[in-house]
Design an enzyme around this catalytic site. Structure first.
Site, PDB file in Angstrom:
ATOM      1  N   ASN A  65      17.597  47.622  62.252  1.00 18.69           N
ATOM      2  CA  ASN A  65      18.772  47.778  63.103  1.00 18.69           C
ATOM      3  C   ASN A  65      18.419  48.203  64.530  1.00 18.69           C
ATOM      4  O   ASN A  65      19.194  47.972  65.450  1.00 18.69           O
ATOM      5  CB  ASN A  65      19.705  48.820  62.467  1.00 18.69           C
ATOM      6  CG  ASN A  65      20.805  49.257  63.403  1.00 18.69           C
ATOM      7  OD1 ASN A  65      21.721  48.501  63.714  1.00 18.69           O
ATOM      8  ND2 ASN A  65      20.712  50.489  63.905  1.00 18.69           N
ATOM      9  N   TYR A 100      17.790  40.099  75.744  1.00 18.65           N
ATOM     10  CA  TYR A 100      18.411  40.474  74.459  1.00 18.65           C
ATOM     11  C   TYR A 100      18.683  39.228  73.607  1.00 18.65           C
ATOM     12  O   TYR A 100      18.431  39.206  72.400  1.00 18.65           O
ATOM     13  CB  TYR A 100      19.706  41.230  74.733  1.00 18.65           C
ATOM     14  CG  TYR A 100      20.330  41.903  73.538  1.00 18.65           C
ATOM     15  CD1 TYR A 100      19.701  42.981  72.901  1.00 18.65           C
ATOM     16  CD2 TYR A 100      21.572  41.493  73.055  1.00 18.65           C
ATOM     17  CE1 TYR A 100      20.285  43.613  71.812  1.00 18.65           C
ATOM     18  CE2 TYR A 100      22.166  42.126  71.972  1.00 18.65           C
ATOM     19  CZ  TYR A 100      21.529  43.184  71.350  1.00 18.65           C
ATOM     20  OH  TYR A 100      22.109  43.806  70.287  1.00 18.65           O
ATOM     21  N   LYS A 139      16.961  38.556  69.922  1.00 12.99           N
ATOM     22  CA  LYS A 139      17.777  38.369  68.717  1.00 12.99           C
ATOM     23  C   LYS A 139      17.688  36.934  68.198  1.00 12.99           C
ATOM     24  O   LYS A 139      17.714  36.700  66.989  1.00 12.99           O
ATOM     25  CB  LYS A 139      19.239  38.751  69.000  1.00 12.99           C
ATOM     26  CG  LYS A 139      19.437  40.227  69.330  1.00 12.99           C
ATOM     27  CD  LYS A 139      18.960  41.144  68.215  1.00 12.99           C
ATOM     28  CE  LYS A 139      19.361  42.587  68.452  1.00 12.99           C
ATOM     29  NZ  LYS A 139      18.894  43.497  67.393  1.00 12.99           N
ATOM     30  N   SER A 189      22.672  39.528  66.612  1.00 16.17           N
ATOM     31  CA  SER A 189      23.790  39.631  67.548  1.00 16.17           C
ATOM     32  C   SER A 189      24.376  38.265  67.819  1.00 16.17           C
ATOM     33  O   SER A 189      23.683  37.242  67.741  1.00 16.17           O
ATOM     34  CB  SER A 189      23.304  40.236  68.867  1.00 16.17           C
ATOM     35  OG  SER A 189      24.307  40.152  69.859  1.00 16.17           O
ATOM     36  N   VAL A 236       9.866  52.149  66.918  1.00 14.63           N
ATOM     37  CA  VAL A 236       9.552  50.921  66.156  1.00 14.63           C
ATOM     38  C   VAL A 236       8.758  49.916  66.987  1.00 14.63           C
ATOM     39  O   VAL A 236       8.102  49.042  66.430  1.00 14.63           O
ATOM     40  CB  VAL A 236      10.824  50.240  65.589  1.00 14.63           C
ATOM     41  CG1 VAL A 236      11.558  51.153  64.625  1.00 14.63           C
ATOM     42  CG2 VAL A 236      11.745  49.750  66.707  1.00 14.63           C
ATOM     43  N   GLY A 254      16.675  52.919  63.680  1.00 15.34           N
ATOM     44  CA  GLY A 254      17.694  53.204  64.687  1.00 15.34           C
ATOM     45  C   GLY A 254      18.978  53.697  64.055  1.00 15.34           C
ATOM     46  O   GLY A 254      20.079  53.245  64.396  1.00 15.34           O
ATOM     47  N   ALA A 255      18.847  54.667  63.134  1.00 11.46           N
ATOM     48  CA  ALA A 255      19.982  55.012  62.263  1.00 11.46           C
ATOM     49  C   ALA A 255      20.650  56.338  62.594  1.00 11.46           C
ATOM     50  O   ALA A 255      21.440  56.841  61.811  1.00 11.46           O
ATOM     51  CB  ALA A 255      19.516  55.028  60.805  1.00 11.46           C
ATOM     52  N   SER A 256      20.367  56.904  63.750  1.00 13.41           N
ATOM     53  CA  SER A 256      20.980  58.200  64.044  1.00 13.41           C
ATOM     54  C   SER A 256      22.421  58.072  64.535  1.00 13.41           C
ATOM     55  O   SER A 256      23.219  58.989  64.400  1.00 13.41           O
ATOM     56  CB  SER A 256      20.146  58.974  65.073  1.00 13.41           C
ATOM     57  OG  SER A 256      20.087  58.275  66.297  1.00 13.41           O
ATOM     58  N   ARG A 257      22.752  56.886  65.083  1.00 16.66           N
ATOM     59  CA  ARG A 257      24.106  56.711  65.651  1.00 16.66           C
ATOM     60  C   ARG A 257      24.616  55.296  65.388  1.00 16.66           C
ATOM     61  O   ARG A 257      23.891  54.434  64.933  1.00 16.66           O
ATOM     62  CB  ARG A 257      24.066  56.946  67.167  1.00 16.66           C
ATOM     63  CG  ARG A 257      23.720  58.359  67.571  1.00 16.66           C
ATOM     64  CD  ARG A 257      23.593  58.505  69.076  1.00 16.66           C
ATOM     65  NE  ARG A 257      22.518  57.685  69.621  1.00 16.66           N
ATOM     66  CZ  ARG A 257      22.430  57.316  70.888  1.00 16.66           C
ATOM     67  NH1 ARG A 257      23.334  57.674  71.741  1.00 16.66           N
ATOM     68  NH2 ARG A 257      21.422  56.568  71.299  1.00 16.66           N
TER      69      ARG A 257
END
Length: 243
Positions: free
Chosen positions: A89, A154, A158, A141, A61, A8-11
């Site tokens: 991430n 969520y 987490k 989180s 993922v 999840g590393a584009s943003r």
């Protein structure tokens, strides 16, 4: 060649982590993203400006088979590559009261954060253990520690990832592979764009939201050799909100 894989590393936080690990630790980067190719390419440019190689790995993922196939293909095509760092991430939110929560909103959040950790980490773990070196860093989180109304899915995802972090750290510590979790509070990102920052920051002792780069600084430390005696920990980065 030594690589760090960030999901999840584009943003947002993932992007900041990818650039930081390239800049500070000179790791080549495996940049996982789901769908936003333009954002992924923009992050790739920033990473490669640090004089390291960056390879884009597009897969979801939460899809076990797809994750396995993409990772297998990379290893087959790059037999000299050593993935020393995994940063899990990738995560999504589908907020709403539990009473009205649709099954897809429950499963998609659990599948991305929790099953995503399994789908990415498990296939790569054997190589780390053989080499007797590795860093697994899970982005969790504040919600996973204290629970958050409207985020039962969520918080569950987490919270489970926090427990998995502690258990895996115990399993593999003898092989010098560490497993830690980083628990951000309110960080300026797409995920918090709709939040009422003016109201929420009144609850935060440091009176502001955090920046993605500040989370990346912590991840970079945990990924370095300086953190070799830290494992099984959940490190909060939240401006004192949950201290």
């Amino acid at each position: 060649m030594k690589y760090a894989l960030i999901t999840g590393a584009s943003r947002g936080i993932g992007k900041a982590i990818a650039v930081k690990l390239a800049k500070e630790l000179q790791y080549n980067i495996l940049l996982n993203f789901h769908s936003n190719i333009d954002a992924a390419n923009a992050t790739k440019e920033l990473v490669e400006a640090e004089n390291v190689h960056c390879e884009l790995l597009q897969f979801d993922v939460s899809d076990t088979k797809m994750s396995e196939n993409v990772l297998q293909d990379f290893r087959k095509n790059n037999p000299d590559a050593e993935i020393e760092i995994i940063v899990n991430n990738a995560g999504i939110t589908r907020d709403g009261l539990f009473m009205w929560m649709k099954p897809e909103d429950w499963h998609s959040v659990i599948n991305t954060s929790l099953n995503g950790f399994y789908n990415v980490t498990q296939p790569l773990l054997k190589d780390m253990l053989k080499r007797r070196y590795g860093r697994i860093i899970n982005i969790v989180s504040l919600s996973g520690l204290k629970g958050n109304a409207g985020q039962v899915n969520y918080s569950a995802a987490k919270g489970a990832l926090i427990s998995a972090t502690k258990a895996l750290a115990k399993e593999i510590g003898k092989r010098k592979v560490t497993v830690n979790a980083v628990a951000p509070g309110f960080i300026t990102s797409d995920m918090t764009a709709d939040f009422d920052e003016k109201e929420l920051k009144k609850m935060i002792p440091l009176n502001r939201f955090g920046e993605a780069e500040e989370v990346a600084d912590l991840v970079s430390f945990l990924a370095s050799k300086k953190a070799s005696y830290i494992t099984g920990e959940v490190i909060n980065i939240n401006g004192g909100l949950y201290s």
